[in-house]
Design an enzyme around this catalytic site. Structure first.
Site, PDB file in Angstrom:
ATOM      1  N   PRO A   2      41.837  45.303  49.366  1.00  0.00           N
ATOM      2  CA  PRO A   2      41.487  43.941  48.982  1.00  0.00           C
ATOM      3  C   PRO A   2      42.156  42.856  49.676  1.00  0.00           C
ATOM      4  CG  PRO A   2      43.394  45.084  47.676  1.00  0.00           C
ATOM      5  CD  PRO A   2      43.280  45.583  48.992  1.00  0.00           C
ATOM      6  N   GLU A   3      41.583  41.676  49.524  1.00  0.00           N
ATOM      7  CA  GLU A   3      42.229  40.498  49.754  1.00  0.00           C
ATOM      8  C   GLU A   3      42.741  39.784  48.565  1.00  0.00           C
ATOM      9  OE1 GLU A   3      39.736  38.720  52.923  1.00  0.00           O
ATOM     10  OE2 GLU A   3      38.528  40.414  52.874  1.00  0.00           O
TER      11      GLU A   3
END
Length: 274
Positions: A2-3
């Site tokens: 994820p970011e």
DNA sequence: AACGAAACCTGCGCGC
DNA sequence: TGCGCGCAGGTTTCGT
């Protein structure tokens, strides 16, 4: 995985699950998650700690406990599940990394197919000196325009690589850097030196816009990826270039190109991005 | 000191 | 069907 927007989405879910719960027991299934940190002291210290808050710094999750901070980085594929004690889900079980027993009869499970994710426990007074936290740059929301420009302008590294560097700007990853550079009309292969002050400003503005919109939509779920429990984001429907190789650019109709920069797949519009 | 490449892992989809 | 290859939202470590 994820970011920043995905981690923020996970953080909100975790808040609902674990705030004011006490960790009564811990079970390890893959010791590598501790990255060399002593397991016995981790277990001893975390037992009977109450979870007071779940915060986020860049892509790091920070569980604020009574006396310690549990730092968790999901890297590529880390996920959290909340399961009723005694319920065994074989799908979750296969790549279970660590299980926290809570005092409400639930278990918080950290799950990670590729085993890249890392965790550690620090004292509150170590927060400002911790190796991974202290070298993080500012997030786009709070970054100083001049300071970012100085760092970019003085580098021959490619702009794509610079924006992925968490010490320079925190929170962007491979998807959102491609998106931000598209909106800023900047070719990902450009050297930092060549970026103008105006373009630097555009990068910050579009980073904020893209990240805020993605947070609003619960992040991006690409490759049918779900990241906390069964939560999946909707921002993938608004991606302009990431994952759109050979498809038409929404702005000019040219074919979206895909190349490799700094070892990462990089998508861009050859006509819109100069 | 600063940079790029390799390493850390597993699973999936593709071409043969 | 099976195998090998390349790919995947990230970071740290290891060479030059």
């Amino acid at each position: 995985m994820p970011e920043l927007p995905e981690v923020e989405t996970v953080r909100k879910v975790l808040e609902k699950w674990v705030i004011d719960k006490t960790i009564t027991d811990v079970e390890f299934f893959y010791n590598g998650v501790l990255d060399g940190i002593n397991k016995t002291s981790f277990i001893n210290n975390i037992k009977n700690q109450k979870i007071k808050a779940v915060d986020r710094k860049g892509k790091f999750l920070l569980f604020k406990l009574s006396d310690y901070i549990l730092i968790s980085h999901l890297r590529m594929e880390g996920k959290y599940y909340l399961v009723k004690e005694n319920v065994i889900d074989p799908k979750i079980n296969k790549h279970k990394i660590i299980s926290f027993t809570l005092d409400d009869g639930n278990k918080l499970i950290y799950h990670d197919v590729r085993k890249f994710g890392k965790m550690k426990l620090i004292k509150y007074e170590e927060e400002s000196t911790d190796k991974s936290l202290s070298k993080l740059g500012e997030e786009p929301f709070s970054i100083n325009e001049e300071e970012l420009y100085k760092k970019i302008k003085s580098s021959k590294r490619k702009i794509k690589t610079l924006l992925l560097d968490q010490a320079i700007i925190a929170g962007l990853g491979n998807i959102y850097v491609d998106e931000v550079l598209f909106f800023s009309n900047i070719h990902p292969n450009r050297e930092g030196e060549s970026i103008s002050k105006k373009e630097n400003k555009k990068i910050i503005e579009h980073s904020i816009k893209v990240l805020n919109r993605a947070i609003e939509l619960g992040g991006s779920s690409v490759y049918s990826y779900h990241f906390a429990g069964s939560v999946s984001g909707k921002f993938q429907n608004e991606l302009q270039v990431y994952g759109r190789k050979d498809l038409e650019c929404f702005k000019c109709g040219s074919k979206i190109a895909k190349t490799k920069i700094g070892g990462r797949g990089t998508h861009f519009c050859p006509r819109c991005q100069k």
